[in-house]
Design a protein around this motif. Structure first.
Motif, short mmCIF file in Angstrom:
data_model
loop_
_atom_site.label_atom_id
_atom_site.label_comp_id
_atom_site.label_asym_id
_atom_site.label_seq_id
_atom_site.Cartn_x
_atom_site.Cartn_y
_atom_site.Cartn_z
N LEU A 64 0.82 -1.21 0.00
CA LEU A 64 0.00 0.00 0.00
C LEU A 64 0.86 1.25 0.00
CD1 LEU A 64 -2.81 -1.06 2.49
CD2 LEU A 64 -3.00 -0.78 0.00
N ASN A 65 1.96 1.22 0.72
CA ASN A 65 2.87 2.36 0.73
C ASN A 65 3.41 2.61 -0.67
OD1 ASN A 65 5.89 3.44 1.12
ND2 ASN A 65 4.59 4.19 2.80
N TYR A 103 0.67 4.07 -2.83
CA TYR A 103 0.44 5.47 -2.47
C TYR A 103 1.48 6.37 -3.13
CZ TYR A 103 0.23 9.73 0.27
OH TYR A 103 0.16 11.05 0.65
N TYR A 117 -4.20 3.90 5.33
CA TYR A 117 -4.05 3.94 3.87
C TYR A 117 -5.41 4.00 3.18
CZ TYR A 117 0.98 3.54 3.92
OH TYR A 117 2.31 3.81 4.10
N VAL A 139 5.05 9.41 4.51
CA VAL A 139 3.69 9.75 4.06
C VAL A 139 3.30 11.07 4.71
CG1 VAL A 139 1.28 9.06 4.03
CG2 VAL A 139 3.08 7.32 3.87
#
Length: 79
Positions: free
Chosen positions: A7-8, A11, A46, A76
């Motif tokens: 997910l990072n 993103y 997220y 983030v």
């Protein structure tokens, strides 16, 4: 944690949420076990980012940081 790392990457690559849906669902469906609670919390974080819910993302960011896990999301930035 693999789902969180994925997910990072999604993103930071600005991919469509459709690429992240299965990982978000996986993390959401994790049982409420203390050993994996951070992963579930990061999934919520997220999900808020991908859904452009800045208020919720900021709340979760504060919780994650207050628990001492700021390093996990230090790349983030919730604007």
């Amino acid at each position: 944690m693999i789902a969180v790392n994925y997910l990072n990457c999604c993103y930071h690559q600005h991919v469509d949420i459709s690429y992240a849906d299965s990982s978000l669902e996986f993390l959401h469906d994790l049982p409420a076990e203390p050993a994996i609670g951070l992963n579930k919390l990061l999934g919520l974080f997220y999900a808020a980012l991908f859904n452009h819910n800045k208020g919720k993302a900021k709340e979760l960011e504060a919780i994650i940081k207050n628990c001492g896990y700021a390093a996990v999301i230090d790349d983030v930035h919730v604007n």
